[in-house]
Scaffold this motif. Sequence first.
Motif, PDB file in Angstrom:
ATOM      1  N   PHE A  79      33.437  17.777 -19.988  1.00  0.00           N
ATOM      2  CA  PHE A  79      34.016  16.416 -19.658  1.00  0.00           C
ATOM      3  C   PHE A  79      35.837  17.301 -19.427  1.00  0.00           C
ATOM      4  CE2 PHE A  79      36.283  12.587 -21.325  1.00  0.00           C
ATOM      5  CZ  PHE A  79      36.724  12.230 -19.989  1.00  0.00           C
ATOM      6  N   SER A  91      39.161  16.806 -17.364  1.00  0.00           N
ATOM      7  CA  SER A  91      39.759  15.796 -17.271  1.00  0.00           C
ATOM      8  C   SER A  91      40.944  16.546 -17.940  1.00  0.00           C
ATOM      9  CB  SER A  91      39.136  15.035 -19.105  1.00  0.00           C
ATOM     10  OG  SER A  91      39.933  13.657 -18.300  1.00  0.00           O
ATOM     11  N   GLU A 136      41.224  19.424 -13.704  1.00  0.00           N
ATOM     12  CA  GLU A 136      40.058  19.213 -12.492  1.00  0.00           C
ATOM     13  C   GLU A 136      40.115  20.463 -11.618  1.00  0.00           C
ATOM     14  OE1 GLU A 136      40.215  15.775 -10.558  1.00  0.00           O
ATOM     15  OE2 GLU A 136      38.591  15.763  -8.898  1.00  0.00           O
ATOM     16  N   ASN A 173      31.942  24.681 -10.691  1.00  0.00           N
ATOM     17  CA  ASN A 173      31.713  23.809  -9.261  1.00  0.00           C
ATOM     18  C   ASN A 173      30.400  25.096  -8.840  1.00  0.00           C
ATOM     19  OD1 ASN A 173      33.039  21.965  -9.923  1.00  0.00           O
ATOM     20  ND2 ASN A 173      33.968  22.184  -7.487  1.00  0.00           N
ATOM     21  N   ALA A 197      33.347   7.527 -19.243  1.00  0.00           N
ATOM     22  CA  ALA A 197      33.174   8.686 -18.214  1.00  0.00           C
ATOM     23  C   ALA A 197      31.930   9.255 -18.589  1.00  0.00           C
ATOM     24  CB  ALA A 197      34.625   9.653 -17.587  1.00  0.00           C
ATOM     25  N   ALA A 198      31.383  10.077 -17.804  1.00  0.00           N
ATOM     26  CA  ALA A 198      30.057  10.696 -18.482  1.00  0.00           C
ATOM     27  C   ALA A 198      29.548  11.765 -17.645  1.00  0.00           C
ATOM     28  CB  ALA A 198      28.949   9.296 -18.226  1.00  0.00           C
ATOM     29  N   VAL A 204      27.380  12.955 -15.452  1.00  0.00           N
ATOM     30  CA  VAL A 204      26.445  12.177 -15.020  1.00  0.00           C
ATOM     31  C   VAL A 204      24.775  13.413 -14.378  1.00  0.00           C
ATOM     32  CG1 VAL A 204      25.097  10.740 -12.781  1.00  0.00           C
ATOM     33  CG2 VAL A 204      27.174  10.273 -14.661  1.00  0.00           C
ATOM     34  N   ALA A 224      28.472  19.502  -9.024  1.00  0.00           N
ATOM     35  CA  ALA A 224      29.403  19.332  -8.168  1.00  0.00           C
ATOM     36  C   ALA A 224      30.663  18.609  -7.863  1.00  0.00           C
ATOM     37  CB  ALA A 224      28.074  18.498  -7.125  1.00  0.00           C
ATOM     38  N   GLY A 225      31.088  19.246  -9.584  1.00  0.00           N
ATOM     39  CA  GLY A 225      32.743  18.419  -9.230  1.00  0.00           C
ATOM     40  C   GLY A 225      33.072  17.172 -10.501  1.00  0.00           C
ATOM     41  N   PHE A 226      34.160  16.775 -10.193  1.00  0.00           N
ATOM     42  CA  PHE A 226      34.214  15.615 -11.129  1.00  0.00           C
ATOM     43  C   PHE A 226      35.263  14.187 -10.718  1.00  0.00           C
ATOM     44  CE2 PHE A 226      38.191  13.593 -14.231  1.00  0.00           C
ATOM     45  CZ  PHE A 226      37.055  13.509 -15.058  1.00  0.00           C
ATOM     46  N   ASN A 227      34.700  12.745 -10.159  1.00  0.00           N
ATOM     47  CA  ASN A 227      35.114  12.158  -9.852  1.00  0.00           C
ATOM     48  C   ASN A 227      34.472  11.152 -10.591  1.00  0.00           C
ATOM     49  OD1 ASN A 227      36.056  10.143  -7.902  1.00  0.00           O
ATOM     50  ND2 ASN A 227      34.111   9.977  -6.743  1.00  0.00           N
ATOM     51  N   MET A 228      34.768  10.476 -11.516  1.00  0.00           N
ATOM     52  CA  MET A 228      35.340   9.521 -13.191  1.00  0.00           C
ATOM     53  C   MET A 228      34.154   9.951 -13.097  1.00  0.00           C
ATOM     54  SD  MET A 228      34.652   5.228 -11.512  1.00  0.00           S
ATOM     55  CE  MET A 228      34.144   5.451 -13.238  1.00  0.00           C
ATOM     56  N   ASP A 229      33.252  10.754 -13.371  1.00  0.00           N
ATOM     57  CA  ASP A 229      32.338  11.306 -13.905  1.00  0.00           C
ATOM     58  C   ASP A 229      32.287  12.826 -13.466  1.00  0.00           C
ATOM     59  OD1 ASP A 229      31.123   9.008 -15.256  1.00  0.00           O
ATOM     60  OD2 ASP A 229      30.657   8.744 -13.418  1.00  0.00           O
ATOM     61  N   LEU A 252      29.579  15.274 -12.397  1.00  0.00           N
ATOM     62  CA  LEU A 252      28.447  15.431 -12.054  1.00  0.00           C
ATOM     63  C   LEU A 252      26.989  16.664 -11.990  1.00  0.00           C
ATOM     64  CD1 LEU A 252      26.525  13.891 -10.048  1.00  0.00           C
ATOM     65  CD2 LEU A 252      27.528  14.797  -7.967  1.00  0.00           C
ATOM     66  N   ASN A 262      39.253   7.265 -11.787  1.00  0.00           N
ATOM     67  CA  ASN A 262      38.910   7.235 -12.967  1.00  0.00           C
ATOM     68  C   ASN A 262      40.224   6.422 -13.538  1.00  0.00           C
ATOM     69  OD1 ASN A 262      39.979   9.312 -13.739  1.00  0.00           O
ATOM     70  ND2 ASN A 262      38.593   9.818 -15.940  1.00  0.00           N
ATOM     71  N   ARG A 313      30.199   3.284  -9.361  1.00  0.00           N
ATOM     72  CA  ARG A 313      30.085   5.044  -9.122  1.00  0.00           C
ATOM     73  C   ARG A 313      28.603   5.089  -8.517  1.00  0.00           C
ATOM     74  NH1 ARG A 313      31.638   4.292 -15.066  1.00  0.00           N
ATOM     75  NH2 ARG A 313      32.431   6.775 -15.156  1.00  0.00           N
ATOM     76  N   LEU A 348      32.918  13.062  -3.473  1.00  0.00           N
ATOM     77  CA  LEU A 348      33.030  14.263  -3.627  1.00  0.00           C
ATOM     78  C   LEU A 348      32.254  14.923  -2.089  1.00  0.00           C
ATOM     79  CD1 LEU A 348      31.621  15.371  -7.862  1.00  0.00           C
ATOM     80  CD2 LEU A 348      33.835  15.751  -6.655  1.00  0.00           C
ATOM     81  N   LYS A 369      30.313  17.936  -2.578  1.00  0.00           N
ATOM     82  CA  LYS A 369      29.837  18.670  -2.851  1.00  0.00           C
ATOM     83  C   LYS A 369      28.306  17.598  -2.908  1.00  0.00           C
ATOM     84  CE  LYS A 369      32.284  23.262  -3.548  1.00  0.00           C
ATOM     85  NZ  LYS A 369      31.896  24.279  -3.859  1.00  0.00           N
TER      86      LYS A 369
END
Lengths: 137, 185
Positions: free
Chosen positions: A47, A51, A54, A62, A94-95, A97, A122-127, A129, B4, B27, B65, B67
């Motif tokens: 994370f 953060s 990115e 990724n 944020a986590a 996931v 898969a990347g970062f979008n708040m969390d 993934l 975020n 989310r 995303l 991806k």
Amino acid sequence: MKKRTILLLAAVVILAGAFIVHRMYNERPAGAAEKQADATLSAEELFQAFSADEVAAGKQYNDKVVQVSGTIREIAVDPSGPTNVFLGTSDMLAAVVCEFPPDAVPAGWKKGDMATIKGFCAGFNMDVLLQRCSIVE
Amino acid sequence: MRTNHLFLAASLLLPFAADAQVRYSTRTGEVTFFSATPVENIEAVNHKATSVFDVTTGQVEFSLLMKAFEFEKALMQEHFNENYMESNTFPKGTFKGKVTGITVDDLAKPGMKEVTIEGDLTMHGVTQHRTFKGMVTIDPSGSMLKVSCDFVVKPEDHKITIPSVVRGQIAEEIQVKVRIDLQKM
């Protein structure tokens, strides 16, 4: 006789080729279970990497199989989709996931447990993934 | 502004504006796209769209995303990310705009409301101003809004180049379905 043999061989080669192409074309996206991890780190470290930068973290992680360890913050079953295991970070919003196929998460796992999971980043979008995950321990 | 950061800003401001701001978020929104041609049908689903909707102002933000779209076939997923969407260069799709047709007063009236969603849709680094029709179902408790919205995207509108050799396999109009359950913040 020779011509018949050549034709037969050609037919076998064409059929074998068509079979291989058909299999490759219809191959499903691979799960992480059958892959070696490209990177191993804690959920917090993953994370923090996204953060902080990115783009750089995306280049590094990724599409890679990333193995993370962390504390389970939540397990959420989506009736129409994957089961999501949220590994906590120092940011309460944020986590990391981790998406699992339905019924692939051990029934004994609960909030507060430590878990080690690997999945495709898969990347970062708040969390952050991770998809098509599997359990390491 | 990163999504975020938007959530963080919303959370920090919430205690000071609890009476004024009524916000919902998710989310785990679901977005499906479908390409239908006589040659083959292609479908992909993304279960991780994020969204914040401020009912007070009508402002809505949405992000996903590229991806995170999952295909039935690995090769399709690879072509989608590498050849068409160039997901390493343009990792996210976003929408920023305004919803009209629902107000804070409506939240006390469970049922369905037709809404209009207008704003900027950005994909593949190209922004298009779009207007969509959608439906919002208000939960009896008022704590959840189920939003559905169907629209069409033309790849060329976002400078997504389809090679002529596969042109017949990819529809000129891609059908997009958005299904999100927004929880009150």
